[in-house]
Write a protein that holds these residues in place. Structure first.
Motif, PDB file in Angstrom:
ATOM      1  N   ARG A   1       0.868  -1.187   0.000  1.00  0.00           N
ATOM      2  CA  ARG A   1       0.000   0.000   0.000  1.00  0.00           C
ATOM      3  C   ARG A   1       0.899   1.231   0.000  1.00  0.00           C
ATOM      4  N   GLY A   2       0.936   1.892  -1.156  1.00  0.00           N
ATOM      5  CA  GLY A   2       1.871   3.007  -1.291  1.00  0.00           C
ATOM      6  C   GLY A   2       3.293   2.463  -1.282  1.00  0.00           C
ATOM      7  N   HIS A   3       4.083   2.926  -0.298  1.00  0.00           N
ATOM      8  CA  HIS A   3       5.451   2.422  -0.150  1.00  0.00           C
ATOM      9  C   HIS A   3       5.571   1.490   1.049  1.00  0.00           C
ATOM     10  N   ARG A   4       4.452   1.091   1.606  1.00  0.00           N
ATOM     11  CA  ARG A   4       4.477   0.244   2.791  1.00  0.00           C
ATOM     12  C   ARG A   4       4.112  -1.189   2.432  1.00  0.00           C
ATOM     13  N   LEU A   5       4.967  -2.124   2.847  1.00  0.00           N
ATOM     14  CA  LEU A   5       4.722  -3.544   2.599  1.00  0.00           C
ATOM     15  C   LEU A   5       4.258  -4.198   3.893  1.00  0.00           C
ATOM     16  N   MET A   6       3.077  -4.806   3.862  1.00  0.00           N
ATOM     17  CA  MET A   6       2.483  -5.412   5.062  1.00  0.00           C
ATOM     18  C   MET A   6       2.258  -6.903   4.845  1.00  0.00           C
ATOM     19  N   ASN A   7       2.429  -7.683   5.912  1.00  0.00           N
ATOM     20  CA  ASN A   7       2.095  -9.098   5.848  1.00  0.00           C
ATOM     21  C   ASN A   7       0.584  -9.266   5.722  1.00  0.00           C
TER      22      ASN A   7
ATOM     23  N   PRO B   1      -9.382  -3.816   5.209  1.00  0.00           N
ATOM     24  CA  PRO B   1      -9.721  -4.448   3.932  1.00  0.00           C
ATOM     25  C   PRO B   1      -8.802  -3.958   2.815  1.00  0.00           C
ATOM     26  N   LEU B   2      -8.792  -4.678   1.708  1.00  0.00           N
ATOM     27  CA  LEU B   2      -7.974  -4.299   0.557  1.00  0.00           C
ATOM     28  C   LEU B   2      -8.566  -3.064  -0.114  1.00  0.00           C
ATOM     29  N   GLN B   3      -7.673  -2.202  -0.610  1.00  0.00           N
ATOM     30  CA  GLN B   3      -8.092  -0.979  -1.278  1.00  0.00           C
ATOM     31  C   GLN B   3      -7.776  -1.057  -2.768  1.00  0.00           C
ATOM     32  N   ALA B   4      -8.425  -0.188  -3.546  1.00  0.00           N
ATOM     33  CA  ALA B   4      -8.303  -0.257  -5.006  1.00  0.00           C
ATOM     34  C   ALA B   4      -6.880   0.002  -5.484  1.00  0.00           C
ATOM     35  N   GLN B   5      -6.115   0.822  -4.735  1.00  0.00           N
ATOM     36  CA  GLN B   5      -4.753   1.155  -5.156  1.00  0.00           C
ATOM     37  C   GLN B   5      -3.717   0.146  -4.657  1.00  0.00           C
ATOM     38  N   ASP B   6      -4.148  -0.842  -3.897  1.00  0.00           N
ATOM     39  CA  ASP B   6      -3.205  -1.814  -3.336  1.00  0.00           C
ATOM     40  C   ASP B   6      -2.677  -2.766  -4.413  1.00  0.00           C
ATOM     41  N   ARG B   7      -1.519  -3.330  -4.097  1.00  0.00           N
ATOM     42  CA  ARG B   7      -0.952  -4.428  -4.870  1.00  0.00           C
ATOM     43  C   ARG B   7      -0.704  -5.584  -3.913  1.00  0.00           C
ATOM     44  N   VAL B   8      -0.843  -6.802  -4.397  1.00  0.00           N
ATOM     45  CA  VAL B   8      -0.667  -7.958  -3.530  1.00  0.00           C
ATOM     46  C   VAL B   8       0.435  -8.858  -4.080  1.00  0.00           C
ATOM     47  N   VAL B   9       1.179  -9.433  -3.147  1.00  0.00           N
ATOM     48  CA  VAL B   9       2.177 -10.442  -3.494  1.00  0.00           C
ATOM     49  C   VAL B   9       1.545 -11.798  -3.233  1.00  0.00           C
ATOM     50  N   ILE B  10       1.516 -12.621  -4.268  1.00  0.00           N
ATOM     51  CA  ILE B  10       0.779 -13.888  -4.179  1.00  0.00           C
ATOM     52  C   ILE B  10       1.689 -15.069  -4.521  1.00  0.00           C
ATOM     53  N   ILE B  11       1.226 -16.249  -4.146  1.00  0.00           N
ATOM     54  CA  ILE B  11       1.865 -17.499  -4.564  1.00  0.00           C
ATOM     55  C   ILE B  11       0.902 -18.213  -5.494  1.00  0.00           C
TER      56      ILE B  11
END
Length: 389
Positions: free
Chosen positions: A321-327, A335-345
Motif C-alpha cells: 500500500r503506497g510504499h508500505r509492505l504489510m504481511n 480491507p484491501l483498497q483499489a490502489q493496493d498491490r498484492v504479493v501472491i503465490i
C-alpha cells in the motif's frame, strides 16, 4: 565497514575508459579473418600464375640477359597481376602469348577482384556495423541493463526472460570481452567496459533505461555503479546485489531501490534446508520463476476491493500500500483498497526454461550490440562466481 577504498578500486580497474565499445550479436566472421582468407586466395593465384610462367619460361624474353629464371618469372607475374607491367619481360612465342591471354589475364582479373573485394567488404562491414549500432540506439528504450554477467547476472536474465521480457530489451555490461561474446551469442546487446564510468553506462543507454540490475563481483564496485547510474537516471529502478550484509545500507544510501545480500541469502537457504529440507525445496521452488510455484505481484482486482487478503482467490502473502509492505495477517492490510498491490503465490505456467551459456569472468575490456544470434563457442568454460567462489 569492509568496503575497500572506492578511489583505489577505480585506479586498479583492468579496463581503460577508452577501450569499451558496443557489440551486437552477428553471424559473420570478423574483418581480420576475412582479410586473412582473401590474402590466402591472392597468394594461391600468384603462385599458380608463377608456376605456369616458370614452366613455359623459354617462351618469354628478358631485356636484361635474355633468359627468364624462377625469380624473373615471379617478378613478371607480380607486375602483371598488379597491372603495373614494365615490359622488360614479355612473351615472345605464340604459346606464351596464348597463355598470357587466356590464363594470366583471367588470373589477373581474379587477383584484382580479391584485393578490391577485400577492401569493399571491410568498408561495407564497417558501414553496416555503424548502421546497426545507430539503428539499435534509436530503438532501445525502457530496457533493462544488467551490470555483471556472471552467475547472478545470468540468473537474473533468465528470470526476466521467463517473465516475458525479450532479449532485445536487455543490455549486458561487463569488463570481460569473453563474457560479452557469450552474451552476444545468446542474442543480447553487450557493452565491454567499466560500469563505474558514466561513459560506459551512456553507451548502454542507462539514461533511458527502466531498470538496472547490478550484479558485480565486488561490493565497492556495486556502490560506485549505483551512484553513477542514479546520477544519470533519477527515475530508474535499481536492484543491486552485495556480498556483505553490512554494506547493504550503504548501497541503499547510494540510490538502490532494492538490495539483495547474496551471501546472507545463501546462508539462510543452507540453514533452512538443514533444519527442514522440504521447506528448503519449497523456497527454492518459489524463487525459481516459471517452475512449480512462483511468487508474483499484481494489482488488486475490483472484486477483491473491500475484502481481506485471506478471501482472495490467490494465496496472498503480502500487501503493498503506497510504499508500505504489510504481511497478509496484519490488521492494517484489511480491507484491501483499489490502489493496493498484492504479493501472491501461484502455480507457474509450464514453459521451457531459458538457459544462458556461461561465460568466463576474466578482466579484459571492450564493447558490443544485438539482434542476430550466432552459435555458441565450443568448449566454453564455466566461470567462477562473481564473489570469487
Amino acid at each position: 565497514m569492509r568496503l575497500p577504498n572506492p578511489r583505489a578500486a577505480r585506479n586498479t580497474t583492468a579496463t581503460d575508459e577508452h577501450t569499451f565499445r558496443v557489440q551486437l550479436p552477428k553471424q559473420i566472421a570478423g574483418p581480420v579473418i576475412q582479410v586473412a582468407k582473401r590474402l590466402l586466395i591472392a597468394n594461391l593465384v600468384l603462385f599458380t600464375a608463377w608456376l605456369i610462367v616458370y614452366l613455359d619460361r623459354s617462351g618469354y624474353g628478358d631485356s636484361v640477359d635474355g633468359e627468364v629464371n624462377a625469380l624473373d618469372a615471379l617478378y613478371y607475374v607480380t607486375v602483371s597481376l598488379s597491372t603495373t607491367g614494365y615490359g622488360d619481360i614479355s612473351p615472345e612465342t605464340d604459346l606464351a602469348r596464348l597463355i598470357t591471354t587466356f590464363v594470366i589475364t583471367p588470373l589477373r582479373i581474379m587477383f584484382l577482384i580479391v584485393l578490391v573485394g577485400t577492401t569493399l567488404e571491410v568498408l561495407t562491414e564497417r558501414t553496416r556495423e555503424q548502421w546497426r549500432l545507430s539503428h539499435w540506439r534509436s530503438r532501445v528504450r525502457d530496457h533493462t541493463v544488467i551490470v555483471g554477467f556472471g552467475t547472478k547476472g545470468r540468473s537474473a536474465a533468465e528470470t526476466l526472460l521467463s517473465t516475458g521480457l525479450v532479449k532485445e530489451q536487455i543490455v549486458v555490461v561487463d569488463p570481460s570481452a569473453k563474457v560479452i561474446d557469450a552474451a552476444n551469442a545468446d542474442g543480447f546487446a553487450g557493452v565491454v567496459g567499466d560500469a563505474t564510468r558514466s561513459s560506459v553506462l551512456e553507451r548502454a543507454r542507462a539514461d533511458i533505461a527502466s531498470q538496472i540490475i547490478i550484479a558485480t563481483q565486488r561490493d565497492d564496485t556495486a556502490v560506485l555503479v549505483t551512484l553513477t547510474a542514479r546520477q544519470m537516471n533519477k527515475a530508474v529502478n535499481i536492484v543491486a546485489a552485495v556480498r556483505e550484509e553490512e554494506n547493504a545500507p550503504l548501497l541503499k544510501q547510494s540510490g538502490a531501490d532494492a538490495v539483495i545480500t547474496s551471501s546472507a541469502a545463501a546462508g539462510r537457504m543452507l540453514g533452512l534446508s538443514l533444519v527442514s529440507p522440504s521447506a528448503g525445496e519449497v523456497m527454492e521452488d518459489l524463487i525459481s520463476y516459471g517452475e512449480g510455484l512462483s511468487l508474483a505481484e499484481r494489482p488488486v482486482s475490483k472484486s477483491e476491493v473491500g475484502r481481506t487478503p485471506k478471501e482472495c482467490d490467490d494465496l496472498v502473502v503480502a500487501v503493498l500500500r503506497g510504499h508500505r509492505l504489510m504481511n497478509f495477517d496484519e490488521p492494517e492490510a484489511s480491507p484491501l483498497q483499489a490502489q493496493d498491490r498484492v504479493v501472491i503465490i501461484r502455480r507457474s505456467v509450464e514453459q521451457v526454461p531459458t538457459k544462458l551459456r556461461k561465460g568466463d569472468e576474466e578482466d579484459t575490456g571492450r564493447f558490443r550490440t544485438p539482434p542476430k544470434m550466432r552459435p555458441a563457442k565450443p568448449g566454453w568454460q564455466n566461470p567462477r562466481d562473481e564473489l570469487g567462489h
